[in-house]
Scaffold this motif. Structure first.
Motif, PDB file in Angstrom:
ATOM      1  N   GLU A 178       0.834  -1.208   0.000  1.00 41.84           N
ATOM      2  CA  GLU A 178       0.000   0.000   0.000  1.00 41.84           C
ATOM      3  C   GLU A 178       0.868   1.257   0.000  1.00 41.84           C
ATOM      4  N   ALA A 179       1.943   1.238   0.814  1.00 35.83           N
ATOM      5  CA  ALA A 179       2.839   2.410   0.871  1.00 35.83           C
ATOM      6  C   ALA A 179       3.564   2.610  -0.453  1.00 35.83           C
ATOM      7  N   LYS A 200       1.111   4.183  -2.962  1.00 40.36           N
ATOM      8  CA  LYS A 200       0.930   5.606  -2.661  1.00 40.36           C
ATOM      9  C   LYS A 200       2.153   6.415  -3.070  1.00 40.36           C
ATOM     10  N   LEU A 201       3.345   5.820  -2.830  1.00 37.54           N
ATOM     11  CA  LEU A 201       4.578   6.532  -3.167  1.00 37.54           C
ATOM     12  C   LEU A 201       4.690   6.742  -4.675  1.00 37.54           C
ATOM     13  N   LEU A 222       2.238   9.464  -5.687  1.00 34.13           N
ATOM     14  CA  LEU A 222       2.716  10.800  -5.327  1.00 34.13           C
ATOM     15  C   LEU A 222       3.838  11.261  -6.250  1.00 34.13           C
ATOM     16  N   VAL A 248       5.111  15.812   1.643  1.00 36.85           N
ATOM     17  CA  VAL A 248       4.180  14.676   1.557  1.00 36.85           C
ATOM     18  C   VAL A 248       4.883  13.457   0.979  1.00 36.85           C
ATOM     19  N   TYR A 249       5.650  13.683  -0.088  1.00 43.26           N
ATOM     20  CA  TYR A 249       6.367  12.570  -0.721  1.00 43.26           C
ATOM     21  C   TYR A 249       7.408  11.989   0.230  1.00 43.26           C
ATOM     22  N   THR A 265       7.438  12.104   3.475  1.00 38.29           N
ATOM     23  CA  THR A 265       6.779  11.383   4.577  1.00 38.29           C
ATOM     24  C   THR A 265       6.361   9.975   4.142  1.00 38.29           C
ATOM     25  N   GLN A 266       5.785   9.908   2.931  1.00 37.64           N
ATOM     26  CA  GLN A 266       5.342   8.601   2.427  1.00 37.64           C
ATOM     27  C   GLN A 266       6.529   7.679   2.173  1.00 37.64           C
ATOM     28  N   LYS A 267       7.636   8.267   1.713  1.00 35.93           N
ATOM     29  CA  LYS A 267       8.835   7.466   1.452  1.00 35.93           C
ATOM     30  C   LYS A 267       9.419   6.923   2.754  1.00 35.93           C
ATOM     31  N   GLN A 299       7.759   6.292   5.448  1.00 37.51           N
ATOM     32  CA  GLN A 299       6.862   5.226   5.903  1.00 37.51           C
ATOM     33  C   GLN A 299       7.133   3.926   5.146  1.00 37.51           C
ATOM     34  N   TYR A 300       7.332   4.054   3.832  1.00 43.11           N
ATOM     35  CA  TYR A 300       7.599   2.865   3.008  1.00 43.11           C
ATOM     36  C   TYR A 300       8.916   2.204   3.420  1.00 43.11           C
TER      37      TYR A 300
END
Length: 382
Positions: free
Chosen positions: A234-235, A238-239, A242, A252-253, A255-257, A259-260
């Motif tokens: 899922e991460a 999303k990455l 984005l 935002v990118y 942060t998502q990176k 998390q991944y």
């Protein structure tokens, strides 16, 4: 000129015997009287008899296999256990040790008047064996009979035979039970030692790999791995989404990176976890750990089942060794005989008289034949 042989007729023979009836009847009568007088000097012998029934022998735990007596009962019925048992009675009762005890107890060396013989005990045993009979009947019962000039002593010897039979058998069965108990005891102690070693090895294995309940731990492990893999996927999606809509330098990118990358790192740690204090398993060594775990687990289970089987046998063997059961049940106890069993004087006298009559008659017939053909026999001699 030689004379011819003439066979006398039956009528002539009867006439000759009748004319000599005093000899034909007198001699057998005289012999019968002499034998009758002689038989009066033969000591009377009285018989005492015990009727026995074999008791059920201990099965040493084999009855655990069946509600109806198990392998011991089956083997006894198939192999003819009753016959073997009663044959064993004869061996025990006919043994030298049994005879020696009876001779010593009742002073049979003097009773049988064999004192002074080269082998007093041996001669007394011969007489005792002649007067003692052990019979195995088809119905399954066992008979002990003893002849003696004293009816009371005959009963006492029979009673003592029964007593010795039970004592000897109890000794033999107790020895068998002791050997069986010792065998089970050695095997049981060995089992306890093996089981203790396996348990110690199992505890060491648990500490080394952090395994306590492998099936549950594996199930939880794969559930966690599946959950993290789904979160990683899922991460990642999303990455990628984005990256096509926002700048890679945007917060935002980033942060998502982060998390991944955190999820990916955690997955890698789970795949290669080697910390024994962590209940999460190492995926790379899962097959090896599982094999060793189940090997120890099944060995412990097998030894535990053997223990469940051996412990009742061991306890029963100890009880069999401790108890003392009679080998035979007395159906008819020996009694003091009121009527003599031997000698049967009337039969002796009648048999002797008939035998003497036959011999005398044969002699008289032969003599008559000779007298009728005297010239013929004289011619043969000349």
């Amino acid at each position: 000129m030689s004379k011819k042989y003439h066979s006398p007729s039956s009528v002539d023979v009867i006439r000759f015997l009748f004319s000599n009836w005093k000899v034909v009847l007198g001699i057998p009568f005289l012999v019968a009287v002499i034998v009758a007088v002689y038989s009066l000097f033969i000591p009377n012998k009285f018989k005492s008899t015990a009727n026995l029934l074999p008791s059920q022998r201990p099965s040493f735990g084999l009855d655990l296999f069946s509600e109806d007596g198990g392998l011991s009962s089956i083997a006894s019925s198939v192999l003819g256990g009753n016959t073997d048992e009663t044959n064993r009675y004869i061996v025990l009762l006919s043994s030298y040790s049994t005879s020696k005890k009876i001779i010593d107890k009742f002073d049979l060396i003097n009773v049988y008047e064999v004192n002074g013989a080269d082998d007093e005990v041996g001669e007394a045993i011969k007489v005792l064996n002649e007067r003692s009979t052990f019979e195995n009947l088809e119905e399954g019962n066992f008979i002990i009979s003893v002849l003696d000039e004293d009816p009371v002593r005959a009963k006492e010897i029979t009673d003592y035979y029964v007593q010795l039979l039970n004592e000897l058998n109890t000794k033999i069965v107790s020895k068998d039970a002791r050997l069986y108990r010792e065998f089970l005891e050695i095997r049981y102690n060995q089992l306890i030692g093996d089981l203790d070693s396996l348990q110690q090895e199992y505890i060491k294995f648990q500490k080394q790999y952090g395994v306590f309940e492998l099936p549950e731990q594996v199930k939880e492990y794969f559930r966690l791995m599946g959950l993290l893999t789904a979160q990683q996927l899922e991460a990642e999606v999303k990455l990628q989404a984005l990256s096509s809509t926002v700048s890679t330098s945007s917060d935002v990118y980033k942060t998502q990176k982060v998390q991944y990358e955190a999820i990916t790192k955690k997955l890698n740690e789970l795949y290669n976890d080697e910390d024994p204090e962590n209940i999460i398993l190492n995926f790379n060594s899962l097959a090896e750990v599982g094999s060793e775990y189940y090997d120890l687990f099944f060995q412990i289970e097998i030894q535990t089942e053997i223990q469940k089987f051996l412990l009742p046998l061991y306890e029963q063997a100890k009880m069999e060794e401790a108890k003392s059961l009679p080998i035979v049940s007395v159906i008819d106890e020996p009694r003091v005989a009121l009527i003599k069993s031997e000698p049967r004087r009337s039969i002796i006298v009648i048999f002797t008289g008939i035998s003497a009559f036959i011999l005398v008659t044969g002699y008289m017939v032969s003599r008559f034949t000779y007298l009728q053909n005297k010239e013929f026999f004289d011619s043969l001699r000349s």
